[in-house]
Write a protein that holds these residues in place. Structure first.
Motif, PDB file in Angstrom:
ATOM      1  N   GLU A   1      -3.829  -4.955   5.034  1.00  0.00           N
ATOM      2  CA  GLU A   1      -4.153  -4.273   6.284  1.00  0.00           C
ATOM      3  C   GLU A   1      -5.613  -3.880   6.341  1.00  0.00           C
ATOM      4  OE1 GLU A   1      -0.029  -4.240   5.441  1.00  0.00           O
ATOM      5  OE2 GLU A   1      -1.512  -3.074   4.348  1.00  0.00           O
ATOM      6  N   ALA A   2      -6.101  -3.165   5.328  1.00  0.00           N
ATOM      7  CA  ALA A   2      -7.453  -2.622   5.370  1.00  0.00           C
ATOM      8  C   ALA A   2      -8.515  -3.657   5.028  1.00  0.00           C
ATOM      9  CB  ALA A   2      -7.563  -1.429   4.435  1.00  0.00           C
TER      10      ALA A   2
ATOM     11  N   ARG B   1       0.850  -1.192   0.000  1.00  0.00           N
ATOM     12  CA  ARG B   1       0.000   0.000   0.000  1.00  0.00           C
ATOM     13  C   ARG B   1       0.886   1.244   0.000  1.00  0.00           C
ATOM     14  NH1 ARG B   1      -1.437   2.802   4.425  1.00  0.00           N
ATOM     15  NH2 ARG B   1      -0.633   1.122   5.739  1.00  0.00           N
ATOM     16  N   PRO B   2       0.643   2.216  -0.871  1.00  0.00           N
ATOM     17  CA  PRO B   2       1.434   3.449  -0.841  1.00  0.00           C
ATOM     18  C   PRO B   2       1.281   4.157   0.491  1.00  0.00           C
ATOM     19  CG  PRO B   2       0.181   3.295  -2.878  1.00  0.00           C
ATOM     20  CD  PRO B   2      -0.328   2.211  -1.974  1.00  0.00           C
ATOM     21  N   GLY B   3       2.373   4.780   0.949  1.00  0.00           N
ATOM     22  CA  GLY B   3       2.307   5.547   2.185  1.00  0.00           C
ATOM     23  C   GLY B   3       3.363   5.113   3.159  1.00  0.00           C
TER      24      GLY B   3
ATOM     25  N   PRO C   1       5.127 -12.232   8.872  1.00  0.00           N
ATOM     26  CA  PRO C   1       4.959 -13.501   8.167  1.00  0.00           C
ATOM     27  C   PRO C   1       3.697 -14.249   8.589  1.00  0.00           C
ATOM     28  CG  PRO C   1       6.608 -13.724   9.874  1.00  0.00           C
ATOM     29  CD  PRO C   1       6.194 -12.297   9.886  1.00  0.00           C
ATOM     30  N   ALA C   2       2.562 -13.520   8.567  1.00  0.00           N
ATOM     31  CA  ALA C   2       1.304 -14.169   8.947  1.00  0.00           C
ATOM     32  C   ALA C   2       0.831 -15.057   7.813  1.00  0.00           C
ATOM     33  CB  ALA C   2       0.262 -13.108   9.266  1.00  0.00           C
TER      34      ALA C   2
ATOM     35  N   GLN D   1      -9.721 -13.180   5.232  1.00  0.00           N
ATOM     36  CA  GLN D   1     -10.239 -11.984   5.908  1.00  0.00           C
ATOM     37  C   GLN D   1     -10.550 -10.884   4.902  1.00  0.00           C
ATOM     38  OE1 GLN D   1      -7.483  -9.628   8.379  1.00  0.00           O
ATOM     39  NE2 GLN D   1      -8.981  -9.798  10.014  1.00  0.00           N
ATOM     40  N   ALA D   2      -9.642 -10.674   3.943  1.00  0.00           N
ATOM     41  CA  ALA D   2      -9.859  -9.629   2.941  1.00  0.00           C
ATOM     42  C   ALA D   2     -11.074  -9.952   2.076  1.00  0.00           C
ATOM     43  CB  ALA D   2      -8.610  -9.464   2.079  1.00  0.00           C
TER      44      ALA D   2
END
Lengths: 107, 276
Positions: free
Chosen positions: A79-80, A19-21, A29-30, A38-39
């Protein structure tokens, strides 16, 4: 003729792009399968919510409008989870929701 | 381009750089540096969290620390707990303490720390465990640019240090920033900027100023004076020995002419003919 066996437990794996930022540079290492699941769950939830909003919108439209079509993309991130994005290369999933007014509704 | 003289040696980053591992599966989650002989290791607070331990609520939970450069047959795989952190501030560092014994390193393998304020626009080197396929670690280099205000909402005791480097990537958190002009570790790598399609600021990263390591409760020693660059012994070639070892005989051609003795050089006018 080749045959194949469908494994019901085959996980769907998502290829996540950075992701940019600003990001902390530890390693995470999940389990990719867990993050992918999840996504995808969040993506399905996002699509459902968008469909609900379209459904709520259609009852407010004047009668001369017989069809509503909504097109959007869903970008999968580690992440999101899931984000609405532009349709096309940026999206992981391209979604088109179409509602057509039926004759029963006119009665 | 390095300003390093050819006969000096900097602190060896690999000597004191360690792997921080998650105990559940031994996976590497980041980098740390050994800072005392007593078994204390500095890494980022978020690296400890990636290892499954919340620094502010550690409860003695263990983190894996691997010393690749352990000497003398010492055990390389060790465990540590969070000795202290900053509970009231967001400076992204923690101090780990090995659970058993001292660091398996020699005194010269311990990092020497310095404050970053005298390092602006100095070149730096780093080393950490960023993964490039089967390469588990890599070097980094770049420039130390200067302090910047912290991100909004972050309460820190020292401003982050902005770096310029192409190699700061995931796994490098906790790596030391070695100022190669002062020969001191002046920062701890913590974050990087992943650019968008514009690629603006693509080589931007940030480190925690090593100055915070002097604050209570970490209280680590740092110095302002540059660390003297160790001098490597200069190579010495004994010329007489080289001459005495003998030269290869000049080859003699079987059908070659003997030296023409009739030609003898004259000091003033050159060769003159004389009676044979």
């Amino acid at each position: 003729m080749s045959t194949f066996i469908i494994d019901e437990d085959t996980p769907i794996l998502v290829e996540f792009a950075p992701r940019p930022g600003v990001q902390q540079v530890s390693l995470s290492p999940a389990d990719l399968a867990a993050k992918s699941a999840q996504a995808l769950d969040r993506a399905m939830g996002t699509i459902y919510q968008m469909a609900r909003r379209v459904s709520a919108l259609r009852v407010t439209l004047p009668d001369e409008f017989t069809q509503v079509e909504l097109e959007f993309g869903v970008k999968l991130e580690a992440e999101a989870g899931a984000l609405i994005s532009k349709v096309g290369a940026e999206a992981s999933i391209n979604v088109t929701l179409t509602w057509e007014r039926s004759d029963a509704e006119d009665e | 381009m390095s300003n390093e003289q050819p006969n000096v040696r900097l602190q060896n980053l690999r000597d004191f750089t360690v792997q921080i591992r998650r105990t559940a599966d031994d996976a590497i989650v980041g980098t740390g540096i050994a800072v005392t002989m007593d078994g204390q290791v500095v890494t980022c607070a978020h690296v400890a969290r990636a290892a499954g331990v919340e620094p502010r609520d550690a409860n003695g939970d263990e983190i894996g620390v691997y010393f690749p450069q352990a000497r003398g047959g010492e055990e390389k795989t060790r465990r540590a707990t969070v000795a202290c952190c900053f509970p009231q501030h967001d400076d992204d560092v923690v101090l780990l303490q090995l659970t058993e014994g001292a660091a398996p390193l020699a005194p010269e393998q311990i990092a020497v720390l310095g404050r970053a304020e005298a390092s602006w626009f100095h070149p730096f080197r780093s080393y950490g465990y960023r993964r490039l396929e089967n390469y588990i670690a890599g070097h980094a280099h770049g420039m130390i640019l200067g302090c910047v205000p912290p991100p909004l909402g972050r309460n820190v005791q020292a401003e982050p240090v902005q770096l310029e480097s192409q190699q700061i990537n995931q796994g490098m958190s906790g790596a030391g920033v070695l100022d190669i002009e002062r020969n001191l570790i002046v920062g701890i790598v913590s974050e990087t900027w992943f650019p968008d399609l514009s690629t603006k600021d693509r080589d931007t990263a940030w480190a925690v100023n090593a100055r915070v390591l002097t604050f209570d409760p970490l209280n680590l020693p740092v110095q302002d004076e540059p660390l003297p660059l160790s001098k490597a012994p200069e190579p010495k070639t004994d010329i007489e020995e080289a001459r005495a070892s003998g030269t290869t005989p000049r080859p003699r051609w079987r059908n070659g002419l003997d030296e023409m003795t009739c030609w003898r050089p004259s000091v003033a006018t050159g060769p003159t003919r004389s009676a044979a």
